[in-house]
Design an enzyme around this catalytic site. Structure first.
Site, PDB file in Angstrom:
ATOM      1  N   ASP A   1       0.854  -1.173   0.000  1.00 61.60           N
ATOM      2  CA  ASP A   1       0.000   0.000   0.000  1.00 61.60           C
ATOM      3  C   ASP A   1       0.902   1.239   0.000  1.00 61.60           C
ATOM      4  O   ASP A   1       2.033   1.194  -0.525  1.00 61.60           O
ATOM      5  CB  ASP A   1      -0.964  -0.020   1.180  1.00 61.60           C
ATOM      6  CG  ASP A   1      -2.309   0.603   0.827  1.00 61.60           C
ATOM      7  OD1 ASP A   1      -2.494   1.800   1.101  1.00 61.60           O
ATOM      8  OD2 ASP A   1      -3.172  -0.111   0.270  1.00 61.60           O
TER       9      ASP A   1
ATOM     10  N   LYS B   1      -2.955  -0.466  -7.449  1.00 61.03           N
ATOM     11  CA  LYS B   1      -4.112   0.139  -6.788  1.00 61.03           C
ATOM     12  C   LYS B   1      -4.001   1.648  -6.891  1.00 61.03           C
ATOM     13  O   LYS B   1      -2.999   2.234  -6.477  1.00 61.03           O
ATOM     14  CB  LYS B   1      -4.156  -0.290  -5.319  1.00 61.03           C
ATOM     15  CG  LYS B   1      -5.182   0.460  -4.469  1.00 61.03           C
ATOM     16  CD  LYS B   1      -5.050   0.063  -3.002  1.00 61.03           C
ATOM     17  CE  LYS B   1      -5.902   0.948  -2.106  1.00 61.03           C
ATOM     18  NZ  LYS B   1      -5.740   0.593  -0.672  1.00 61.03           N
TER      19      LYS B   1
ATOM     20  N   ASP C   1      -5.710   5.145  -5.754  1.00 59.31           N
ATOM     21  CA  ASP C   1      -6.614   5.783  -4.795  1.00 59.31           C
ATOM     22  C   ASP C   1      -7.206   7.066  -5.382  1.00 59.31           C
ATOM     23  O   ASP C   1      -6.973   7.406  -6.548  1.00 59.31           O
ATOM     24  CB  ASP C   1      -5.844   6.068  -3.504  1.00 59.31           C
ATOM     25  CG  ASP C   1      -6.645   5.722  -2.260  1.00 59.31           C
ATOM     26  OD1 ASP C   1      -7.858   5.956  -2.263  1.00 59.31           O
ATOM     27  OD2 ASP C   1      -6.046   5.224  -1.286  1.00 59.31           O
TER      28      ASP C   1
ATOM     29  N   TRP D   1     -14.005   4.474  -3.648  1.00 60.53           N
ATOM     30  CA  TRP D   1     -14.851   4.390  -2.455  1.00 60.53           C
ATOM     31  C   TRP D   1     -16.342   4.612  -2.699  1.00 60.53           C
ATOM     32  O   TRP D   1     -17.093   4.800  -1.744  1.00 60.53           O
ATOM     33  CB  TRP D   1     -14.426   5.387  -1.375  1.00 60.53           C
ATOM     34  CG  TRP D   1     -12.990   5.732  -1.309  1.00 60.53           C
ATOM     35  CD1 TRP D   1     -11.955   4.901  -1.023  1.00 60.53           C
ATOM     36  CD2 TRP D   1     -12.412   7.028  -1.515  1.00 60.53           C
ATOM     37  NE1 TRP D   1     -10.773   5.580  -1.030  1.00 60.53           N
ATOM     38  CE2 TRP D   1     -11.016   6.892  -1.324  1.00 60.53           C
ATOM     39  CE3 TRP D   1     -12.936   8.272  -1.826  1.00 60.53           C
ATOM     40  CZ2 TRP D   1     -10.150   7.965  -1.449  1.00 60.53           C
ATOM     41  CZ3 TRP D   1     -12.065   9.331  -1.947  1.00 60.53           C
ATOM     42  CH2 TRP D   1     -10.695   9.176  -1.761  1.00 60.53           C
TER      43      TRP D   1
ATOM     44  N   ARG E   1     -13.526  -0.015  -5.965  1.00 65.35           N
ATOM     45  CA  ARG E   1     -14.081   0.097  -4.625  1.00 65.35           C
ATOM     46  C   ARG E   1     -15.477   0.701  -4.683  1.00 65.35           C
ATOM     47  O   ARG E   1     -15.726   1.664  -5.408  1.00 65.35           O
ATOM     48  CB  ARG E   1     -13.163   0.960  -3.760  1.00 65.35           C
ATOM     49  CG  ARG E   1     -11.892   0.253  -3.298  1.00 65.35           C
ATOM     50  CD  ARG E   1     -12.133  -0.585  -2.065  1.00 65.35           C
ATOM     51  NE  ARG E   1     -12.603   0.270  -0.995  1.00 65.35           N
ATOM     52  CZ  ARG E   1     -11.817   1.030  -0.238  1.00 65.35           C
ATOM     53  NH1 ARG E   1     -10.516   1.010  -0.426  1.00 65.35           N
ATOM     54  NH2 ARG E   1     -12.327   1.790   0.702  1.00 65.35           N
TER      55      ARG E   1
ATOM     56  N   ASP F   1     -13.312   2.724   3.418  1.00 63.18           N
ATOM     57  CA  ASP F   1     -12.295   1.852   3.990  1.00 63.18           C
ATOM     58  C   ASP F   1     -12.899   1.083   5.163  1.00 63.18           C
ATOM     59  O   ASP F   1     -13.633   1.650   5.978  1.00 63.18           O
ATOM     60  CB  ASP F   1     -11.113   2.674   4.500  1.00 63.18           C
ATOM     61  CG  ASP F   1     -10.348   3.361   3.373  1.00 63.18           C
ATOM     62  OD1 ASP F   1     -10.567   3.001   2.209  1.00 63.18           O
ATOM     63  OD2 ASP F   1      -9.539   4.259   3.671  1.00 63.18           O
TER      64      ASP F   1
END
Length: 561
Positions: free
Chosen positions: A79, A155, A157, A193, A209, A213
């Site tokens: 990450d 990944k 974000d 998200w 996503r 989280d």
């Protein structure tokens, strides 16, 4: 030829995935991997638990020798905090030498030697969630860097990026195209998200996503389940690979605070939901130091087979209700008749619209969230800070025509003070809720706030004030199933209520939706006890006793031949 509407939609979705999506052969089934985030039991840390890069090799060796790799876990992923805060003179990422003293490529090669893939982390915006360089304007260079390091998973974000849907799709699309152009097969995991990524997800990446989280615990887990309830139709395999709804990382018992703490039952239920809902299975923590029961959960071959079923068909709600699941944050405080909730802070970036606050709306001194129409308030004009509807007429507990309990002052040095006569400071508690207390001198970290004019986030350290969504009617129980390639169904019976309950599969809404209306008998198997439970009639209700507070039972129903 004439095509029905559903067939036309399927053909169009396949066409879009082939033309503008990733053609990297990844994602034919949901992703299975280990991720370095939430590494709560990792040691010897330069700030991130990586043990100078060797920890990734350690995890890879464990996946290989423990049998987890044979079960399908195939990536070891870093990450954030793997790179430096600045790019080099040529505009490329720079590897942090304190994390990878032997070089990143050395670690990648070591992980590859076990037959596993290696993953890295970034962000579609200017910076990632820890202030390191993001992809925006550097998509080609970043994709070339990933390919040059033989990275297999990326990944991306959304912490320092626009919340506009079209902008988000465009930015992720640029990175998708850059990855495609390298010629290397790299799993592209979108971390935005939000459920609105799902309808276009397959055109952009291999997973996306759909919720916050999960690190804060049980409410976040159930929010992901609720968000994904109607999104299964957007996930599945494609001609060139596939794409899946990502519900964030799997948690271990003990994570979370107070009502959100993960019990063992909740930990296992999370895995059950992720298997039935075809979500990525992302392990966390130092695998060798975990309770063996946790590893038993994550290595159940019968549950994993449900998650990895080759057809990847969408999950189906099988009970008669359409209500979403109740979370601990939905419940009103016991001492109140109002449906407000305790104000709290969460990780910045996980719920972007819920973290955008404006001062002096709809009245001077108010602190207002436009997305949820919620104001910051002081419960009963005392000390507990809450989220509630905004009262602007008639008055409040502060008096007729007075609204001091809803008015706040962000003063010099970061004091966020109530306009009540005490002028106390908003203070973050250990469970991330907020109370008003006497202002410390010098000001304590828990009382120090910063307002970011660009993002409209109100920050306490690396946490952000996060509005609750006004609760809708909810339910404590659900029956959720997934059709499998062998024509059986995997079904999870869930109970989040305060007492044990019989959760029922009835002939019409449950067995009927499974297509068993004309079947005489079904064989039932418990996928955790690994034993057959006998035969049942789909023409009679079938009730399963389920313990309370987040427990579940995972069964498989198959036609008796």
């Amino acid at each position: 030829p004439q095509f029905g509407p559903m067939l036309l939609c399927l053909l169009l979705a396949l066409f879009c995935a082939c033309v503008s999506g990733l053609d990297n052969s990844y994602g034919r089934t949901p992703g299975m991997y280990w991720n370095s985030d939430y590494c709560t039991n990792c040691t010897k840390s330069p700030g991130n638990g990586f043990e100078e890069g060797d920890f990734f090799v350690y995890i890879a060796r464990y996946l290989n020798t423990s049998g987890l790799q044979k079960l399908g876990y195939r990536f070891v992923n870093s990450d954030s905090l793997w790179n430096l805060k600045t790019r080099n003179a040529s505009g490329y990422w720079q590897v942090d030498p304190t994390v990878f003293p032997k070089g990143l490529k050395y670690v990648v090669d070591q992980v590859h030697s076990f037959g596993l893939g290696f993953g890295l982390y970034g962000d579609r915006g200017i910076y990632d969630c820890n202030g390191n360089p993001g992809n925006l304007g550097h998509e080609t260079k970043d994709a070339d860097f990933l390919a040059s390091m033989d990275v297999d998973f990326y990944k991306s974000d959304s912490c320092s990026a626009s919340g506009d849907h079209d902008v988000a799709f465009s930015e992720y699309g640029k990175m998708r195209d850059a990855l495609n152009a390298t010629g290397r097969h790299i799993w592209f995991a979108l971390c935005g998200w939000n459920p609105w990524y799902a309808p276009v997800g397959k055109t952009l990446g291999n997973s996306w996503r759909v919720g916050p989280d999960t690190g804060s615990g049980w409410t976040a887990v159930l929010t992901n389940v609720n968000n994904n309830m109607d999104l299964g139709k957007y996930a599945g395999p494609t001609a060139g690979g596939g794409g899946w709804n990502d519900m964030c990382l799997l948690l271990t018992p003990g994570m979370g605070q107070a009502n959100n703490k993960m019990s063992f039952d909740r930990h296992r239920t999370q895995f059950n939901f992720y298997c039935v809902m075809s979500a990525n299975l992302a392990l966390t923590g130092n695998l060798t130091a975990l309770d063996p029961a946790v590893l038993q959960t994550w290595s159940n071959p019968e549950a994993i087979a449900v998650n990895q079923d080759p057809l990847g068909l969408p999950h189906v709600r099988l009970d008669s209700s359409t209500l979403l699941l109740r979370t601990p944050d939905d419940a009103p405080r016991e001492d109140s008749n109002f449906s407000y909730t305790s104000a709290n802070v969460q990780e910045c970036g996980g719920e972007p619209e819920q973290q955008q606050w404006v001062f002096d709306q709809p009245m001077a001194g108010f602190l207002f969230n436009k997305a949820t129409k919620i104001c910051l308030n002081l419960e009963d004009c005392k000390t507990h800070v809450i989220f509630d509807g905004c009262t602007t007429t008639g008055g409040t507990c502060a008096g007729h025509g007075k609204y001091n309990n809803e008015q706040w002052i962000l003063g010099e040095g970061g004091r966020l003070q109530t306009a009540m006569p005490t002028h106390g400071c908003v203070t973050v508690q250990a469970d991330r809720t907020l109370d008003v207390a006497a202002c410390a001198s010098p000001l304590a970290p828990a009382q120090t706030w910063v307002y970011d004019n660009a993002t409209q986030q109100l920050k306490n350290g690396d946490l952000c004030l996060t509005s609750a969504v006004p609760p809708a009617p909810t339910t404590d129980t659900i029956v959720l199933g997934k059709p499998l390639a062998d024509k059986s169904w995997a079904v999870v019976f869930f109970n989040n209520g305060p007492a044990a309950a019989n959760v029922t599969c009835d002939p019409t809404s449950c067995f009927g939706k499974m297509g068993f209306g004309q079947v005489a008998q079904l064989a039932v198997r418990d996928l955790w006890q690994h034993r057959d439970l006998g035969r049942v009639s789909p023409h009679e209700p079938y009730s399963v006793p389920v313990p309370p507070l987040g427990a579940s039972v995972l069964l498989k129903f198959a036609v008796v031949q």
